[in-house]
Design a protein around this motif. Sequence first.
Motif, short mmCIF file in Angstrom:
data_model
loop_
_atom_site.label_atom_id
_atom_site.label_comp_id
_atom_site.label_asym_id
_atom_site.label_seq_id
_atom_site.Cartn_x
_atom_site.Cartn_y
_atom_site.Cartn_z
N VAL A 245 0.82 -1.21 0.00
CA VAL A 245 0.00 0.00 0.00
C VAL A 245 0.86 1.26 0.00
O VAL A 245 0.60 2.21 -0.74
CB VAL A 245 -0.96 -0.01 1.21
N VAL A 246 1.90 1.27 0.83
CA VAL A 246 2.80 2.44 0.91
C VAL A 246 3.47 2.69 -0.44
O VAL A 246 3.54 3.83 -0.92
CB VAL A 246 3.85 2.25 2.02
N LEU A 247 3.95 1.62 -1.08
CA LEU A 247 4.60 1.75 -2.39
C LEU A 247 3.60 2.22 -3.45
O LEU A 247 3.89 3.13 -4.24
CB LEU A 247 5.20 0.41 -2.81
N HIS A 248 2.43 1.61 -3.47
CA HIS A 248 1.39 1.92 -4.45
C HIS A 248 0.99 3.39 -4.34
O HIS A 248 0.97 4.13 -5.34
CB HIS A 248 0.19 1.00 -4.20
N ASN A 249 0.69 3.82 -3.13
CA ASN A 249 0.25 5.18 -2.87
C ASN A 249 1.36 6.21 -3.15
O ASN A 249 1.15 7.20 -3.85
CB ASN A 249 -0.22 5.26 -1.41
N GLY A 250 2.55 5.94 -2.64
CA GLY A 250 3.67 6.88 -2.81
C GLY A 250 4.10 7.04 -4.26
O GLY A 250 4.33 8.17 -4.73
N LEU A 251 4.19 5.93 -4.97
CA LEU A 251 4.56 6.00 -6.39
C LEU A 251 3.46 6.67 -7.21
O LEU A 251 3.73 7.33 -8.21
CB LEU A 251 4.85 4.60 -6.92
N GLY A 252 2.21 6.51 -6.76
CA GLY A 252 1.10 7.18 -7.43
C GLY A 252 1.23 8.70 -7.34
O GLY A 252 1.06 9.42 -8.33
N TYR A 253 1.56 9.20 -6.14
CA TYR A 253 1.80 10.63 -5.97
C TYR A 253 2.92 11.10 -6.89
O TYR A 253 2.80 12.11 -7.59
CB TYR A 253 2.22 10.94 -4.53
N LEU A 254 4.03 10.36 -6.86
CA LEU A 254 5.23 10.76 -7.59
C LEU A 254 5.01 10.76 -9.11
O LEU A 254 5.29 11.75 -9.79
CB LEU A 254 6.39 9.81 -7.23
N THR A 273 -2.96 16.82 -9.65
CA THR A 273 -2.96 15.52 -10.33
C THR A 273 -2.27 14.46 -9.49
O THR A 273 -2.74 13.32 -9.40
CB THR A 273 -2.25 15.63 -11.70
N SER A 274 -1.18 14.82 -8.84
CA SER A 274 -0.45 13.85 -8.02
C SER A 274 -1.32 13.35 -6.87
O SER A 274 -1.35 12.16 -6.57
CB SER A 274 0.86 14.46 -7.49
N ILE A 275 -2.05 14.28 -6.23
CA ILE A 275 -2.94 13.90 -5.13
C ILE A 275 -4.08 13.03 -5.65
O ILE A 275 -4.42 12.00 -5.07
CB ILE A 275 -3.50 15.16 -4.44
N GLU A 276 -4.63 13.44 -6.78
CA GLU A 276 -5.78 12.74 -7.35
C GLU A 276 -5.41 11.32 -7.77
O GLU A 276 -6.18 10.37 -7.57
CB GLU A 276 -6.30 13.51 -8.56
N VAL A 277 -4.22 11.15 -8.34
CA VAL A 277 -3.78 9.83 -8.79
C VAL A 277 -3.43 8.94 -7.59
O VAL A 277 -3.78 7.75 -7.57
CB VAL A 277 -2.56 9.96 -9.74
N GLY A 278 -2.78 9.50 -6.59
CA GLY A 278 -2.32 8.68 -5.46
C GLY A 278 -3.41 8.24 -4.51
O GLY A 278 -3.27 7.23 -3.82
N MET A 279 -4.52 8.99 -4.45
CA MET A 279 -5.58 8.68 -3.50
C MET A 279 -6.74 7.99 -4.20
O MET A 279 -7.30 8.53 -5.16
CB MET A 279 -6.04 9.97 -2.80
N GLN A 280 -7.09 6.81 -3.75
CA GLN A 280 -8.08 5.97 -4.42
C GLN A 280 -9.37 5.84 -3.62
O GLN A 280 -9.38 6.07 -2.41
CB GLN A 280 -7.50 4.57 -4.63
N LEU A 299 -8.32 -6.82 2.16
CA LEU A 299 -7.37 -6.24 3.12
C LEU A 299 -6.59 -5.05 2.55
O LEU A 299 -6.47 -4.01 3.22
CB LEU A 299 -6.41 -7.34 3.61
N PRO A 300 -6.04 -5.12 1.32
CA PRO A 300 -5.33 -3.95 0.78
C PRO A 300 -6.20 -2.70 0.72
O PRO A 300 -5.72 -1.60 1.02
CB PRO A 300 -4.92 -4.41 -0.63
N GLY A 301 -7.47 -2.84 0.37
CA GLY A 301 -8.37 -1.70 0.32
C GLY A 301 -8.59 -1.09 1.70
O GLY A 301 -8.62 0.13 1.86
N ALA A 302 -8.74 -1.96 2.72
CA ALA A 302 -8.94 -1.47 4.08
C ALA A 302 -7.70 -0.72 4.58
O ALA A 302 -7.81 0.35 5.18
CB ALA A 302 -9.25 -2.65 5.01
N VAL A 303 -6.51 -1.28 4.31
CA VAL A 303 -5.27 -0.64 4.74
C VAL A 303 -5.06 0.67 3.98
O VAL A 303 -4.65 1.69 4.56
CB VAL A 303 -4.06 -1.58 4.53
N PHE A 304 -5.37 0.66 2.69
CA PHE A 304 -5.23 1.86 1.86
C PHE A 304 -6.13 2.98 2.40
O PHE A 304 -5.74 4.16 2.40
CB PHE A 304 -5.59 1.55 0.41
N SER A 305 -7.34 2.63 2.87
CA SER A 305 -8.28 3.63 3.40
C SER A 305 -7.67 4.41 4.55
O SER A 305 -7.93 5.61 4.71
CB SER A 305 -9.56 2.94 3.88
#
Length: 329
Positions: A245-254, A273-280, A299-305
Amino acid sequence: MSSNHPSSTSTSTKPSLSTEDRSARVAVTVFPLLILVAAAIGFFLPDFGQKLAPGVNTYLGIIMFAMGLTLTLPDFALVAKRPIPVLIGVVAQYVIMPLLGFGVSWALQLDPALAAGVILVGCAPGGTSSNVITYLSKADTALSVTMTSISTLLAPIFTPLLTLWLAGQYMPVDAGDMALSIVKIVLIPVIAGLVIRLLFGKLVDKILPGLPWLSVVGISLVVIAVVSGSADKVVDAGLIVLLAVVLHNGLGYLLGYWVARLCRVPVRSARTTSIEVGMQNSGLAAGLAAKYFAPEAALPGAVFSIWHNLSGAVLAMYYRRSADKHQQD
C-alpha cells in the motif's frame, strides 16, 4: 471518504476560509484515526464485524450519495473550460494506478488474493478525500473535484475492464457483474445526490458540513466488515500488505506529478494531479474485493483507506509550504 469542498458551497452559505480550513484539518486528522479504530474493531471483534458484512454495498452507496450531494454543475463545466488538465488527470488515474498495482504485486510476489486486491485498489476511481487534501495543499480544488467526479462516472467501464485484464491472471473476474455492481453502488447514488442538490440546493447547503462525517461512518463500517472477514490473515499478511500500500500510494503521488509536468501542466495543477492519482476510492475497492474475490483480497483496500489519508495529510503540509509561489500557475 466524501468531502465538503470549497467550490461546491454556494456564496450565500459559504463559511469563512478559516472555518473551512479548520473543517478540512479535522477531516485529515480525525478521519484516519476513526478508520484505524474501525480496523481494530474488525480485528478484535470479528463476529460483530461479520454481522455488518451483508450491508457493505449499502454503506458504499451512502458514501457515494454523499459525494453526489457535494457536486454542482460547475464542477463538470471545468471539463469544457480546461479539458487538457482534466484529461491528463483522468487518464493518469486509470493508467498509472492499475499498472502500479500490478507491478507492486509482481515485485512483492503477493499471494493471488492479495495481488488481486492491490490491483483492484489501483483500478478504482479517485478517492473523494483527495478534494480535502488538495484544498489543504492550496492546489486546484476545483480541478480535483472535477477529476474525482469524472473518474467516478467512468468507473463502471474502466474498473471492471482493467481488473479483468490485470487481476484476471490471479483470480477469476466476472467483469460484467462487477460493472453492474458499480452502477448500483456508485453511479446511481452519485447521480441521485447530484439531482437532489440541483432541486434542493439551499437545504443541501445546510447539511454539507455533516456529509464528510456521514461518509466516514460509511467507510468505517466497510472497514470493520472487511477486516473482520480477513482477521486471521492480518497477522500473517499485515506487514507485506502495508508495504504494498505504501509503495502503491507513494509512487502514485510521484508519477502523477511528473506525468502532469511532462505534459506541461503548471505546478499547481500537477500537484492536484499527483494527489488525485495517489488517493483511491479504496472503500469501494475493498467492498468489491470482498464480494468478487476472497475476504483477504479486501485487506489492501482497508489498509489503503487508512494510509492514504495519513500520507495525504503529510503531502498537504509539504505542498502548502511553497504553495504561494504557484498560485498563479
